[in-house]
Design a protein around this motif. Sequence first.
Motif, mmCIF file in Angstrom:
data_model
loop_
_atom_site.group_PDB
_atom_site.id
_atom_site.type_symbol
_atom_site.label_atom_id
_atom_site.label_comp_id
_atom_site.label_asym_id
_atom_site.label_seq_id
_atom_site.Cartn_x
_atom_site.Cartn_y
_atom_site.Cartn_z
ATOM 1 N N ASP A 5 0.853 -1.194 0.000
ATOM 2 C CA ASP A 5 0.000 0.000 0.000
ATOM 3 C C ASP A 5 0.892 1.248 0.000
ATOM 4 O O ASP A 5 1.500 1.584 1.022
ATOM 5 N N GLY A 6 0.982 1.922 -1.144
ATOM 6 C CA GLY A 6 1.894 3.049 -1.330
ATOM 7 C C GLY A 6 1.769 4.158 -0.288
ATOM 8 O O GLY A 6 2.754 4.511 0.379
ATOM 9 N N PRO A 7 0.581 4.751 -0.121
ATOM 10 C CA PRO A 7 0.424 5.841 0.865
ATOM 11 C C PRO A 7 0.817 5.423 2.286
ATOM 12 O O PRO A 7 1.459 6.182 3.012
ATOM 13 N N CYS A 8 0.444 4.189 2.670
ATOM 14 C CA CYS A 8 0.762 3.709 4.026
ATOM 15 C C CYS A 8 2.256 3.467 4.201
ATOM 16 O O CYS A 8 2.821 3.732 5.268
ATOM 17 N N LEU A 9 2.919 2.976 3.161
ATOM 18 C CA LEU A 9 4.368 2.780 3.217
ATOM 19 C C LEU A 9 5.088 4.111 3.385
ATOM 20 O O LEU A 9 6.060 4.211 4.137
ATOM 21 N N LYS A 10 4.588 5.144 2.698
ATOM 22 C CA LYS A 10 5.184 6.479 2.826
ATOM 23 C C LYS A 10 5.051 7.002 4.260
ATOM 24 O O LYS A 10 5.990 7.558 4.823
ATOM 25 N N ILE A 11 3.851 6.810 4.847
ATOM 26 C CA ILE A 11 3.615 7.265 6.227
ATOM 27 C C ILE A 11 4.541 6.534 7.185
ATOM 28 O O ILE A 11 5.190 7.143 8.044
ATOM 29 N N LEU A 12 4.632 5.195 7.037
ATOM 30 C CA LEU A 12 5.481 4.384 7.917
ATOM 31 C C LEU A 12 6.949 4.787 7.795
ATOM 32 O O LEU A 12 7.638 4.982 8.805
ATOM 33 N N LEU A 13 7.423 4.946 6.545
ATOM 34 C CA LEU A 13 8.818 5.320 6.316
ATOM 35 C C LEU A 13 9.116 6.704 6.901
ATOM 36 O O LEU A 13 10.144 6.909 7.567
ATOM 37 N N SER A 14 8.189 7.646 6.678
ATOM 38 C CA SER A 14 8.369 9.013 7.178
ATOM 39 C C SER A 14 8.446 9.045 8.703
ATOM 40 O O SER A 14 9.327 9.700 9.276
#
Length: 518
Positions: free
Chosen positions: A304-313
């Motif tokens: 899940d692209g948006p969720c991966l971005k949130i987790l990484l951030s």
Amino acid sequence: MAEEVILEKASSFMDPFKGVLLTYLIPESCYDELFLNFNFLDVPCLKILLSKGLGIGIILGSVMVKLPQILKMMGAKSGEGLSFQSVLLELLALTGTMAYSITNKFPFSAWGEALFLMLQTVTIGFLIQHYGGRSGRGFLFLIVYFGLLALVLSPVTPMSVVTTLQAFNMPAIIFGRLIQAVTNFRNGHTGQLSAISVFLLFAGSLARIFTSLQETGDALMAFTYVISSACNGIIAMQVLYYWNSSAERKKKKKKKKREKKKMAEVNLLHKGTSFMDPFEGPLLEYLLPQSCSDAFFLRFNFMDGPCLKILLSKCVGTVIILGSMLVKLPQITKLLGAKNAEGVSFLSLLGELLAITGSLAYSVAHSFPFSAWGEALFVMLQTVTVGFLIQHYGGRTGRGVLFVLLYIGVLSVLLSPLAPANVLTAMQASNMPAIIVSRVIQAATNFRNGHTGQLSAATVTILFAGSLARIFTSVQETGDTLLVVTYVVSVACNGLIVAQVLYYWKSTKKFLQRSTCA
């Protein structure tokens, strides 16, 4: 004669670290005894090594010992359970120890933690007042304390007064801890008191008994730490005794019960459970929203692209903040070890402080998440310390104290409701020229000297990496263009200094060798 030459040229596997060992841990005679003669049972040398090692460990630990307490208060936005009177008495004890040690010229490894504990204790004192709705009193407390500290550390204060302050530490520590113990007893819980900070203080004061006897031989100082250990032990026992009675824990239990009921109702509709359920609380609080937690650990959609971005951030932000607690320690340690600040520009540091303060005030005013800006707080504290050391080792200790007092006063105004929003925005916008000018000044200093002097390569590289990572986290967590552009400029400017550190590596090494020989 030949045999004598062979003996003189004896080498050891520890020779690459000899400079560091002799500077911070052991005298030359002990180095020879331990690493040339391999006499690892030499008791006097072992005592020195253990004492110095413990001292440095305590100082490094003291940089973060009260951070759990500060973060706990900031997270709860409350100072419930903490006694301001106890904080004042603890400050009195710390100030006495610091002034007594500096006046008697004790080695920094014998008392250095008092400096970092003092800075954190002052912060806690301000937060108690601030969260109690008395911010004005908090600012007044900061100004009055640092004014008195400057007076005590100045040559104006007689030695008899400093010795009396140190002697007064014992009743101050006893009363300070008794007030906190009575507050805990009266409340029936320890409130926002951090268990981690309490146990670290207890362990540190216990270890200080040995290091004080070994490094100073001062009976007054050693006895002070005996009293401190006993009093900190009482608070540590209360933390354990009231562990399940804390008001916060009761609230959490009630909240968990409500959440369990809701989850039970949801589970009637769908029986979805996850192997990550035991960690759901921390995940939702620090890393992921509920929707992303469900996507990852219930539906196993790890792409899940948006969720991966949130987790990484969130992860990168947390790592940057943790790293920032130590980012300038190599620089501070280098200055303390060399007892000079040659090659480190004070003007550059002022520009950097302006940029950090702008980001801090702007982020707090806009209520950005702590993971998006938290490192600014810790880098600021360390940068102020570096600024003071530059002045101190330049023979301008009075100016250094004045610089610290003025900066704290300005910061207090900027973080208060008195500061208009347009001023904070203007400060954030001025970060870009401030960063550029500060780095250009440092770069010019390096170019003029033909080396980077006492500038720490580790600190410079970490700052470069941190500002690079902050571009992504700022886009993801704040969406603020001004903040993002500031970090892009910061990356370019920090990259310039990193390039100089690499370019002048050999000439800097020669300069440091000449300084050591001199």
